[in-house]
Design a protein around this motif. Sequence first.
Motif, PDB file in Angstrom:
ATOM      1  N   ALA A   1       0.834  -1.204   0.000  1.00 20.34           N
ATOM      2  CA  ALA A   1       0.000   0.000   0.000  1.00 20.34           C
ATOM      3  C   ALA A   1       0.862   1.245   0.000  1.00 20.34           C
ATOM      4  O   ALA A   1       0.610   2.204  -0.719  1.00 20.34           O
ATOM      5  CB  ALA A   1      -0.919  -0.007   1.226  1.00 20.34           C
ATOM      6  N   ALA A   2       1.908   1.231   0.829  1.00 18.00           N
ATOM      7  CA  ALA A   2       2.815   2.381   0.872  1.00 18.00           C
ATOM      8  C   ALA A   2       3.524   2.561  -0.461  1.00 18.00           C
ATOM      9  O   ALA A   2       3.703   3.675  -0.950  1.00 18.00           O
ATOM     10  CB  ALA A   2       3.835   2.196   1.995  1.00 18.00           C
ATOM     11  N   LEU A   3       3.928   1.425  -1.069  1.00 18.33           N
ATOM     12  CA  LEU A   3       4.588   1.488  -2.368  1.00 18.33           C
ATOM     13  C   LEU A   3       3.636   2.054  -3.411  1.00 18.33           C
ATOM     14  O   LEU A   3       4.022   2.888  -4.235  1.00 18.33           O
ATOM     15  CB  LEU A   3       5.051   0.090  -2.777  1.00 18.33           C
ATOM     16  N   GLY A   4       2.380   1.619  -3.360  1.00 17.06           N
ATOM     17  CA  GLY A   4       1.396   2.128  -4.319  1.00 17.06           C
ATOM     18  C   GLY A   4       1.212   3.620  -4.205  1.00 17.06           C
ATOM     19  O   GLY A   4       1.103   4.329  -5.205  1.00 17.06           O
ATOM     20  N   LEU A   5       1.182   4.117  -2.966  1.00 15.46           N
ATOM     21  CA  LEU A   5       1.062   5.549  -2.761  1.00 15.46           C
ATOM     22  C   LEU A   5       2.246   6.274  -3.363  1.00 15.46           C
ATOM     23  O   LEU A   5       2.094   7.269  -4.079  1.00 15.46           O
ATOM     24  CB  LEU A   5       0.978   5.848  -1.261  1.00 15.46           C
ATOM     25  N   PHE A   6       3.466   5.757  -3.107  1.00 19.67           N
ATOM     26  CA  PHE A   6       4.662   6.416  -3.637  1.00 19.67           C
ATOM     27  C   PHE A   6       4.661   6.429  -5.155  1.00 19.67           C
ATOM     28  O   PHE A   6       4.950   7.447  -5.781  1.00 19.67           O
ATOM     29  CB  PHE A   6       5.912   5.711  -3.121  1.00 19.67           C
ATOM     30  N   LEU A   7       4.323   5.287  -5.757  1.00 19.78           N
ATOM     31  CA  LEU A   7       4.322   5.207  -7.214  1.00 19.78           C
ATOM     32  C   LEU A   7       3.283   6.141  -7.807  1.00 19.78           C
ATOM     33  O   LEU A   7       3.515   6.790  -8.820  1.00 19.78           O
ATOM     34  CB  LEU A   7       4.057   3.767  -7.656  1.00 19.78           C
ATOM     35  N   SER A   8       2.130   6.231  -7.135  1.00 18.36           N
ATOM     36  CA  SER A   8       1.074   7.114  -7.634  1.00 18.36           C
ATOM     37  C   SER A   8       1.554   8.547  -7.663  1.00 18.36           C
ATOM     38  O   SER A   8       1.368   9.267  -8.637  1.00 18.36           O
ATOM     39  CB  SER A   8      -0.163   6.990  -6.741  1.00 18.36           C
ATOM     40  N   ILE A   9       2.200   8.972  -6.562  1.00 17.55           N
ATOM     41  CA  ILE A   9       2.686  10.350  -6.496  1.00 17.55           C
ATOM     42  C   ILE A   9       3.830  10.579  -7.474  1.00 17.55           C
ATOM     43  O   ILE A   9       3.854  11.547  -8.220  1.00 17.55           O
ATOM     44  CB  ILE A   9       3.148  10.673  -5.065  1.00 17.55           C
ATOM     45  N   SER A  10       4.801   9.669  -7.491  1.00 23.52           N
ATOM     46  CA  SER A  10       6.006   9.910  -8.271  1.00 23.52           C
ATOM     47  C   SER A  10       5.736   9.860  -9.766  1.00 23.52           C
ATOM     48  O   SER A  10       6.316  10.623 -10.525  1.00 23.52           O
ATOM     49  CB  SER A  10       7.090   8.903  -7.893  1.00 23.52           C
ATOM     50  N   THR A  11       4.843   8.977 -10.225  1.00 18.81           N
ATOM     51  CA  THR A  11       4.588   8.918 -11.653  1.00 18.81           C
ATOM     52  C   THR A  11       3.886  10.180 -12.108  1.00 18.81           C
ATOM     53  O   THR A  11       4.149  10.688 -13.190  1.00 18.81           O
ATOM     54  CB  THR A  11       3.726   7.692 -12.001  1.00 18.81           C
ATOM     55  N   LYS A  12       3.000  10.723 -11.277  1.00 19.67           N
ATOM     56  CA  LYS A  12       2.352  11.966 -11.651  1.00 19.67           C
ATOM     57  C   LYS A  12       3.372  13.089 -11.773  1.00 19.67           C
ATOM     58  O   LYS A  12       3.224  13.990 -12.579  1.00 19.67           O
ATOM     59  CB  LYS A  12       1.301  12.339 -10.598  1.00 19.67           C
ATOM     60  N   SER A  13       4.396  13.030 -10.965  1.00 17.52           N
ATOM     61  CA  SER A  13       5.373  14.103 -10.972  1.00 17.52           C
ATOM     62  C   SER A  13       6.382  13.977 -12.097  1.00 17.52           C
ATOM     63  O   SER A  13       6.847  14.981 -12.607  1.00 17.52           O
ATOM     64  CB  SER A  13       6.116  14.112  -9.627  1.00 17.52           C
ATOM     65  N   PHE A  14       6.729  12.744 -12.471  1.00 21.68           N
ATOM     66  CA  PHE A  14       7.900  12.575 -13.311  1.00 21.68           C
ATOM     67  C   PHE A  14       7.632  12.014 -14.701  1.00 21.68           C
ATOM     68  O   PHE A  14       8.546  11.923 -15.488  1.00 21.68           O
ATOM     69  CB  PHE A  14       8.904  11.658 -12.609  1.00 21.68           C
ATOM     70  N   ALA A  15       6.411  11.586 -14.997  1.00 22.62           N
ATOM     71  CA  ALA A  15       6.162  10.945 -16.282  1.00 22.62           C
ATOM     72  C   ALA A  15       5.284  11.815 -17.163  1.00 22.62           C
ATOM     73  O   ALA A  15       4.442  12.552 -16.688  1.00 22.62           O
ATOM     74  CB  ALA A  15       5.491   9.591 -16.062  1.00 22.62           C
ATOM     75  N   GLN A  16       5.508  11.710 -18.473  1.00 19.66           N
ATOM     76  CA  GLN A  16       4.611  12.365 -19.408  1.00 19.66           C
ATOM     77  C   GLN A  16       3.413  11.461 -19.656  1.00 19.66           C
ATOM     78  O   GLN A  16       3.527  10.239 -19.686  1.00 19.66           O
ATOM     79  CB  GLN A  16       5.347  12.691 -20.705  1.00 19.66           C
ATOM     80  N   ILE A  17       2.252  12.072 -19.838  1.00 17.44           N
ATOM     81  CA  ILE A  17       0.987  11.348 -19.837  1.00 17.44           C
ATOM     82  C   ILE A  17       0.300  11.454 -21.193  1.00 17.44           C
ATOM     83  O   ILE A  17       0.261  12.528 -21.808  1.00 17.44           O
ATOM     84  CB  ILE A  17       0.048  11.911 -18.746  1.00 17.44           C
ATOM     85  N   ASP A  18      -0.279  10.336 -21.641  1.00 16.70           N
ATOM     86  CA  ASP A  18      -1.120  10.302 -22.845  1.00 16.70           C
ATOM     87  C   ASP A  18      -2.503  10.831 -22.469  1.00 16.70           C
ATOM     88  O   ASP A  18      -3.216  10.232 -21.664  1.00 16.70           O
ATOM     89  CB  ASP A  18      -1.209   8.863 -23.351  1.00 16.70           C
ATOM     90  N   THR A  19      -2.887  11.968 -23.030  1.00 10.65           N
ATOM     91  CA  THR A  19      -4.193  12.558 -22.725  1.00 10.65           C
ATOM     92  C   THR A  19      -5.186  12.390 -23.871  1.00 10.65           C
ATOM     93  O   THR A  19      -6.225  13.052 -23.898  1.00 10.65           O
ATOM     94  CB  THR A  19      -4.040  14.055 -22.397  1.00 10.65           C
ATOM     95  N   VAL A  20      -4.884  11.496 -24.803  1.00  7.77           N
ATOM     96  CA  VAL A  20      -5.783  11.227 -25.934  1.00  7.77           C
ATOM     97  C   VAL A  20      -6.624   9.982 -25.668  1.00  7.77           C
ATOM     98  O   VAL A  20      -7.823   9.946 -25.968  1.00  7.77           O
ATOM     99  CB  VAL A  20      -4.985  11.071 -27.240  1.00  7.77           C
ATOM    100  N   ALA A  21      -6.025   8.949 -25.094  1.00 11.32           N
ATOM    101  CA  ALA A  21      -6.736   7.693 -24.844  1.00 11.32           C
ATOM    102  C   ALA A  21      -7.992   7.945 -24.020  1.00 11.32           C
ATOM    103  O   ALA A  21      -7.980   8.750 -23.079  1.00 11.32           O
ATOM    104  CB  ALA A  21      -5.817   6.717 -24.119  1.00 11.32           C
ATOM    105  N   ASN A  22      -9.058   7.246 -24.362  1.00 17.38           N
ATOM    106  CA  ASN A  22     -10.338   7.495 -23.704  1.00 17.38           C
ATOM    107  C   ASN A  22     -11.103   6.191 -23.534  1.00 17.38           C
ATOM    108  O   ASN A  22     -11.458   5.529 -24.506  1.00 17.38           O
ATOM    109  CB  ASN A  22     -11.164   8.494 -24.505  1.00 17.38           C
ATOM    110  N   LEU A  23     -11.370   5.821 -22.290  1.00 16.20           N
ATOM    111  CA  LEU A  23     -12.175   4.637 -22.005  1.00 16.20           C
ATOM    112  C   LEU A  23     -13.630   4.873 -22.427  1.00 16.20           C
ATOM    113  O   LEU A  23     -14.119   6.009 -22.386  1.00 16.20           O
ATOM    114  CB  LEU A  23     -12.165   4.345 -20.500  1.00 16.20           C
ATOM    115  N   PRO A  24     -14.360   3.831 -22.777  1.00 22.60           N
ATOM    116  CA  PRO A  24     -15.801   3.961 -23.020  1.00 22.60           C
ATOM    117  C   PRO A  24     -16.520   4.440 -21.754  1.00 22.60           C
ATOM    118  O   PRO A  24     -16.107   4.113 -20.632  1.00 22.60           O
ATOM    119  CB  PRO A  24     -16.235   2.540 -23.402  1.00 22.60           C
TER     120      PRO A  24
END
Length: 463
Positions: free
Chosen positions: A9-32
């Motif tokens: 759980a702690a790892l998941g929290l860290f990954l959630s925060i760090s990926t938002k900070s450091f990764a570029q995101i695809d903003t085109v993909a769209n779920l139904p």
Amino acid sequence: MKKLFTAFAALGLFLSISTKSFAQIDTVANLPDADKLYGLSKFWEETSYNFAYFDHAHVNWDSTYRAYIPKILATKNTWQYYEVMEKFCALLKDGHTGIGFPGQLLTHKSRYKWIYIENFDKHFFVTDIPVQYKDQVPLGSELTTVDGVPAKEYAEKEIIPYISESTEHVLWNNAAYMMFYGTDSTRVWHLKLRTPKGKMIDYNYQFHTVRTQWVRRKFNTPYKAMDFKKIGDIGYVKLNTFGDDSLIYKFKAILPELYTCKGIILDIRDNGGGDTGIGAEILKYFTDKRLVGSTWRTRDNISAYRAWGTYAMRDTTKFEHLDDWHKKVVLSAKGNYWYKGDTMTFDNDIKVKKITCPLIVLTGNNTASAAEDFLVILDGLKPRATTMGQRTYGSTGQPMPIKLPGLDESRICTKRDTYPDGRDFVGIGVIPDIEIPRNVNDVIDGTDNVLDAAVKEMNKKIK
């Protein structure tokens, strides 16, 4: 099993925060839309039956779910769907409950933050900066505005609504860490800061595509599960994890030196947890007593009880005269019937010489999960030790994994841990005997006011 899921759980929290900070995101993909609605509904449903801390959240979960249906259907892409799900989850105010990151949206391009901001009592200070900017933005400078908005107000509006945390202090710590994130890699944040000398400065911040060299952080420093040194006649032991089985053997190896000390300081300020049993094993060397830790309970959903309780609630005239069985089924119908688990105990089977000198334990906001269990056990050994520092993370429990469309594994906290006498520490943190606030001067000067205070306190004890 606790050691596995609390660590994840702690790892998941860290990954959630760090990926938002450091990764570029695809903003085109769209779920139904159907997948988005199913994700919202599935999370609401599983939480309704299993979440352990609705009394901390103070939220009408059913009406909130209805209000979020049009919000989720209004999202234009998968990233927006994720953000709305984050806001929905954040209303639960729990550090062991979270929405999985949409990992498939990560591109292969990386971006790197070139400033570190930390929270000091809802004020934000620069605690690291690239060496080439150290004169322009001195360490210890306070962030006053972001794009013309006061920093505290900016955090409350742009960052905090997306963070699910059990305690106020950790919520603000994470807000500082996540201060600058988003999907636009070209965005420039216009910052105003006040230097330690009181001078107001402007600084334009943006992500970069290359790493940098920092003033303070040294990423090539090898990780140590434990560190030991002597400060005069005092033994100082830093325990950085309870997730490494070798820690017990490392601790045993320094026992001959610990026996010669007049006082011992255990530092668990950066201990994020692991296996409660490892921490208990170390505590056995400081007492002859049997160790008693936290107790737990979880919501017990028995379908027939819920059905009978629903009928029982229709006749409110009988509420004052309900027998135990009817009270139980009514509680079940209200979702407030609990299974009570065992209290965590550890037999003290250590036969070697015990350490009897004075003991001080240092705590901080990053002391979490199994490290908090360590302190709950220590509480039952009073007055064996004095605790000093800041209150702990204030979140533990048993997350239940749940798979939602378009997202990595999400989690819902299903288990409520308390002191053996029923006192809560989740949502509060374990409060040390002597509280010492974090001090930004430690960052500027490279000092450690908590350790200094502990040494001073220990010297009083061993005179």
